[in-house]
Design a protein around this motif. Structure first.
Motif, PDB file in Angstrom:
ATOM      1  N   GLY A  60      -4.647  -9.072   3.142  1.00 33.08           N
ATOM      2  CA  GLY A  60      -3.861 -10.296   3.350  1.00 33.08           C
ATOM      3  C   GLY A  60      -2.981 -10.683   2.178  1.00 33.08           C
ATOM      4  N   MET A  61      -2.679  -9.727   1.278  1.00 33.06           N
ATOM      5  CA  MET A  61      -1.800 -10.053   0.147  1.00 33.06           C
ATOM      6  C   MET A  61      -0.363 -10.158   0.660  1.00 33.06           C
ATOM      7  N   ASP A  62       0.503 -10.840  -0.098  1.00 30.29           N
ATOM      8  CA  ASP A  62       1.879 -10.958   0.407  1.00 30.29           C
ATOM      9  C   ASP A  62       2.809  -9.882  -0.137  1.00 30.29           C
ATOM     10  N   SER A  63       2.292  -8.994  -0.974  1.00 29.07           N
ATOM     11  CA  SER A  63       3.045  -7.799  -1.388  1.00 29.07           C
ATOM     12  C   SER A  63       2.007  -6.763  -1.811  1.00 29.07           C
ATOM     13  N   THR A  64       2.474  -5.576  -2.241  1.00 32.86           N
ATOM     14  CA  THR A  64       1.515  -4.543  -2.661  1.00 32.86           C
ATOM     15  C   THR A  64       1.230  -4.612  -4.170  1.00 32.86           C
ATOM     16  N   LEU A  65       1.837  -5.563  -4.849  1.00 35.93           N
ATOM     17  CA  LEU A  65       1.811  -5.539  -6.321  1.00 35.93           C
ATOM     18  C   LEU A  65       0.427  -5.738  -6.944  1.00 35.93           C
ATOM     19  N   ALA A  66      -0.457  -6.447  -6.259  1.00 37.74           N
ATOM     20  CA  ALA A  66      -1.763  -6.741  -6.863  1.00 37.74           C
ATOM     21  C   ALA A  66      -2.840  -5.720  -6.502  1.00 37.74           C
ATOM     22  N   VAL A  67      -2.449  -4.682  -5.776  1.00 37.47           N
ATOM     23  CA  VAL A  67      -3.435  -3.646  -5.412  1.00 37.47           C
ATOM     24  C   VAL A  67      -3.866  -2.912  -6.694  1.00 37.47           C
ATOM     25  N   THR A  68      -5.158  -2.634  -6.802  1.00 39.48           N
ATOM     26  CA  THR A  68      -5.675  -2.012  -8.040  1.00 39.48           C
ATOM     27  C   THR A  68      -6.034  -0.535  -7.816  1.00 39.48           C
ATOM     28  N   LEU A  69      -6.201   0.158  -8.936  1.00 38.85           N
ATOM     29  CA  LEU A  69      -6.614   1.563  -8.884  1.00 38.85           C
ATOM     30  C   LEU A  69      -7.995   1.674  -8.224  1.00 38.85           C
ATOM     31  N   GLU A  70      -8.874   0.727  -8.534  1.00 32.86           N
ATOM     32  CA  GLU A  70     -10.234   0.773  -7.964  1.00 32.86           C
ATOM     33  C   GLU A  70     -10.182   0.638  -6.439  1.00 32.86           C
ATOM     34  N   MET A  71      -9.308  -0.243  -5.929  1.00 36.61           N
ATOM     35  CA  MET A  71      -9.169  -0.380  -4.470  1.00 36.61           C
ATOM     36  C   MET A  71      -8.698   0.943  -3.868  1.00 36.61           C
ATOM     37  N   MET A  72      -7.685   1.577  -4.486  1.00 36.18           N
ATOM     38  CA  MET A  72      -7.140   2.817  -3.927  1.00 36.18           C
ATOM     39  C   MET A  72      -8.191   3.932  -3.976  1.00 36.18           C
ATOM     40  N   ILE A  73      -8.992   3.948  -5.034  1.00 36.20           N
ATOM     41  CA  ILE A  73     -10.027   4.995  -5.143  1.00 36.20           C
ATOM     42  C   ILE A  73     -11.103   4.784  -4.072  1.00 36.20           C
ATOM     43  N   ALA A  74     -11.526   3.540  -3.885  1.00 36.05           N
ATOM     44  CA  ALA A  74     -12.577   3.274  -2.880  1.00 36.05           C
ATOM     45  C   ALA A  74     -12.078   3.646  -1.478  1.00 36.05           C
ATOM     46  N   HIS A  75     -10.863   3.230  -1.136  1.00 37.91           N
ATOM     47  CA  HIS A  75     -10.344   3.526   0.209  1.00 37.91           C
ATOM     48  C   HIS A  75      -9.980   5.018   0.346  1.00 37.91           C
ATOM     49  N   GLY A  76      -9.463   5.606  -0.725  1.00 39.08           N
ATOM     50  CA  GLY A  76      -9.128   7.042  -0.681  1.00 39.08           C
ATOM     51  C   GLY A  76     -10.375   7.874  -0.426  1.00 39.08           C
ATOM     52  N   ALA A  77     -11.459   7.560  -1.126  1.00 39.89           N
ATOM     53  CA  ALA A  77     -12.704   8.319  -0.949  1.00 39.89           C
ATOM     54  C   ALA A  77     -13.234   8.151   0.479  1.00 39.89           C
ATOM     55  N   ALA A  78     -13.099   6.932   1.028  1.00 42.35           N
ATOM     56  CA  ALA A  78     -13.573   6.681   2.400  1.00 42.35           C
ATOM     57  C   ALA A  78     -12.778   7.526   3.400  1.00 42.35           C
ATOM     58  N   VAL A  79     -11.474   7.602   3.206  1.00 40.18           N
ATOM     59  CA  VAL A  79     -10.627   8.368   4.142  1.00 40.18           C
ATOM     60  C   VAL A  79     -10.933   9.867   4.038  1.00 40.18           C
ATOM     61  N   GLN A 151       7.067  -1.571  -4.107  1.00 34.63           N
ATOM     62  CA  GLN A 151       6.561  -2.070  -5.399  1.00 34.63           C
ATOM     63  C   GLN A 151       7.686  -2.672  -6.244  1.00 34.63           C
ATOM     64  N   SER A 152       8.945  -2.406  -5.878  1.00 33.54           N
ATOM     65  CA  SER A 152      10.084  -2.987  -6.620  1.00 33.54           C
ATOM     66  C   SER A 152      10.690  -4.158  -5.854  1.00 33.54           C
ATOM     67  N   VAL A 153       9.889  -4.786  -4.987  1.00 34.73           N
ATOM     68  CA  VAL A 153      10.433  -5.826  -4.098  1.00 34.73           C
ATOM     69  C   VAL A 153      11.192  -6.911  -4.861  1.00 34.73           C
ATOM     70  N   HIS A 154      10.703  -7.293  -6.045  1.00 33.13           N
ATOM     71  CA  HIS A 154      11.384  -8.373  -6.779  1.00 33.13           C
ATOM     72  C   HIS A 154      12.720  -7.900  -7.325  1.00 33.13           C
ATOM     73  N   GLN A 155      12.749  -6.665  -7.806  1.00 34.34           N
ATOM     74  CA  GLN A 155      13.992  -6.127  -8.347  1.00 34.34           C
ATOM     75  C   GLN A 155      15.014  -5.872  -7.224  1.00 34.34           C
ATOM     76  N   LEU A 156      14.513  -5.410  -6.057  1.00 30.31           N
ATOM     77  CA  LEU A 156      15.412  -5.118  -4.938  1.00 30.31           C
ATOM     78  C   LEU A 156      15.854  -6.386  -4.213  1.00 30.31           C
ATOM     79  N   GLY A 157      15.115  -7.490  -4.460  1.00 27.37           N
ATOM     80  CA  GLY A 157      15.474  -8.766  -3.814  1.00 27.37           C
ATOM     81  C   GLY A 157      15.022  -8.829  -2.365  1.00 27.37           C
ATOM     82  N   GLY A 158      13.967  -8.127  -2.001  1.00 27.38           N
ATOM     83  CA  GLY A 158      13.427  -8.205  -0.638  1.00 27.38           C
ATOM     84  C   GLY A 158      13.266  -6.827  -0.025  1.00 27.38           C
ATOM     85  N   TYR A 159      12.936  -6.831   1.272  1.00 26.74           N
ATOM     86  CA  TYR A 159      12.616  -5.571   1.948  1.00 26.74           C
ATOM     87  C   TYR A 159      13.768  -5.083   2.840  1.00 26.74           C
TER      88      TYR A 159
END
Ligand code: KIV
Length: 278
Positions: A60-79, A151-159
Motif C-alpha cells: 500500500g505504499m504510494d511509490s516504490t521508493l521505500a521498498v527495502t533490500l530485506e523485503m526484496m530478499i524475502a519475497h524473492g526467496a518465496a518466489v 524509482q525516478s518518479v520525482h525527477q521525471l515529474g510523474g508516471y
C-alpha cells in the motif's frame, strides 16, 4: 516460429535461454511476489519478476521508493521456492545500487545468494552502464529497465509516457543501447511510444520486454494483480484485464461473513466429531 514457450524437462529457464529468445517467440514475463502466486503462474510464463512494485501492490505504499533490500530478499526467496520452471528475476530497490558499482555488487550478490534467483533488474540507462558492466563481469546477470523508471518518479515529474519528443526518444534509445553494450541480458522498456520501442528492439542485440511499450518488443511484462483485477486503485491504459478476481474475493468473503452471522458456517461437514463410545 514455435508458439510454445521454450521448456526443458525439470529444468528452469536460464538467463541464456531468455537472451536466446531475441526475435523469436515473444518472452512472457509477469510479476510474482509470493510462493503460492508463483506456483500458480510458473508453468505458463518464461520469467517471474519479483518487482519492487510490490511496495505499492502488497504494502500500500504510494511509490516504490521505500521498498527495502530485506523485503526484496524475502519475497524473492518465496518466489524461487514456489516455482520450478520460470527464470526468476528480482528487482533491486531504490538506493541499493546507485551509489557505486562496488556497493551495487555487494547488494546484488546478497540478492542472488539469499533468494536463489537467476538475475537482478535495475533501473536506469547510460548512468548505470558502468555498474552493469561491473556486475556482469563478476557473474551477476542483469536485466536493464529504461523509459519510464518508477524509482525516478520525482525527477521525471510523474508516471507519464516517455519518448513523445525527439529529445526524450533519443535519450531512451541511448539508454537502451548503453545497457545492452554494458552486458545486460535483456531490457525492460516501460511507458514509451511504439516507434521508440520498435527502433530499440530493432537496434539492440538483447531482448526487449515491454510494459506500456507496444507489441513491437521481444516480450511483454505485466503486474499480475493488474491483469487479474486484484489491484483496483488504478488500472493503467496499457493493462488488459484477463480476470476480475477482486470481485470474486469480495463476494466470497461477503458470503462467508453472511454464513458466520447466520450460524450456517461451520456446518456438519466442517466439524470434527469424536466417535461415540460403544
Ligand atoms: O516493479 C515492477 O513490477 C516492474 C515491472 C512493472 C517492469 O519493474
Amino acid at each position: 516460429m514455435s508458439t510454445a514457450p521454450t521448456k526443458k524437462a525439470n529444468q528452469r529457464l536460464s538467463v541464456r535461454d531468455i537472451a536466446a529468445r531475441k526475435g523469436q517467440t515473444p518472452i512472457v514475463c509477469i510479476t510474482a511476489y509470493t510462493a503460492p502466486m508463483a506456483g500458480l503462474m510458473d508453468d505458463a510464463v518464461d520469467v517471474l519478476l519479483v518487482g519492487d512494485s510490490l511496495g505499492m501492490v502488497l504494502y500500500g505504499m504510494d511509490s516504490t521508493l521505500a521498498v527495502t533490500l530485506e523485503m526484496m530478499i524475502a519475497h524473492g526467496a518465496a518466489v524461487v521456492r514456489g516455482s520450478k520452471h520460470a527464470c526468476v528475476v528480482v528487482d533491486m530497490p531504490f538506493g541499493t545500487y546507485q551509489a557505486s558499482p562496488a556497493d551495487a555488487f555487494k547488494n546484488c550478490a546478497r540478492v542472488l545468494a539469499e533468494t536463489g534467483c537467476a538475475a537482478v533488474k535495475l533501473e536506469g540507462g547510460a548512468a548505470m552502464a558502468e555498474t552493469i558492466a561491473f556486475l556482469t563481469a563478476r557473474g551477476i546477470p542483469v536485466m536493464g529497465h529504461v523509459g519510464l523508471t518508477p524509482q525516478s518518479v520525482h525527477q521525471l515529474g510523474g508516471y507519464r509516457t516517455r519518448g513523445k519528443t525527439d529529445d526524450e526518444a533519443d535519450g531512451i534509445m541511448s539508454d537502451a543501447t548503453a545497457v545492452a553494450n554494458a552486458g545486460a541480458f535483456s531490457v525492460v522498456i516501460e511507458g514509451t511510444v511504439e516507434p521508440v520501442a520498435r527502433a530499440i528492439t530493432k537496434s539492440v542485440a538483447i531482448p526487449t520486454i515491454g510494459i506500456g511499450a507496444s507489441v513491437a518488443c521481444d516480450g511483454q511484462v505485466l503486474v499480475a494483480e493488474d491483469m487479474l483485477g486484484l489491484f483496483s486503485t488504478f488500472t493503467p491504459k496499457f493493462v488488459k484485464r484477463y480476470a476480475e478476481l477482486g470481485r470474486e474475493v469480495t463476494s466470497a468473503v461477503e458470503a462467508y461473513a453472511a454464513d458466520v452471522r447466520a450460524r450456517r458456517f461451520p456446518g456438519p461437514a466442517h466439524v470434527v466429531t469424536t466417535k461415540p463410545k460403544t
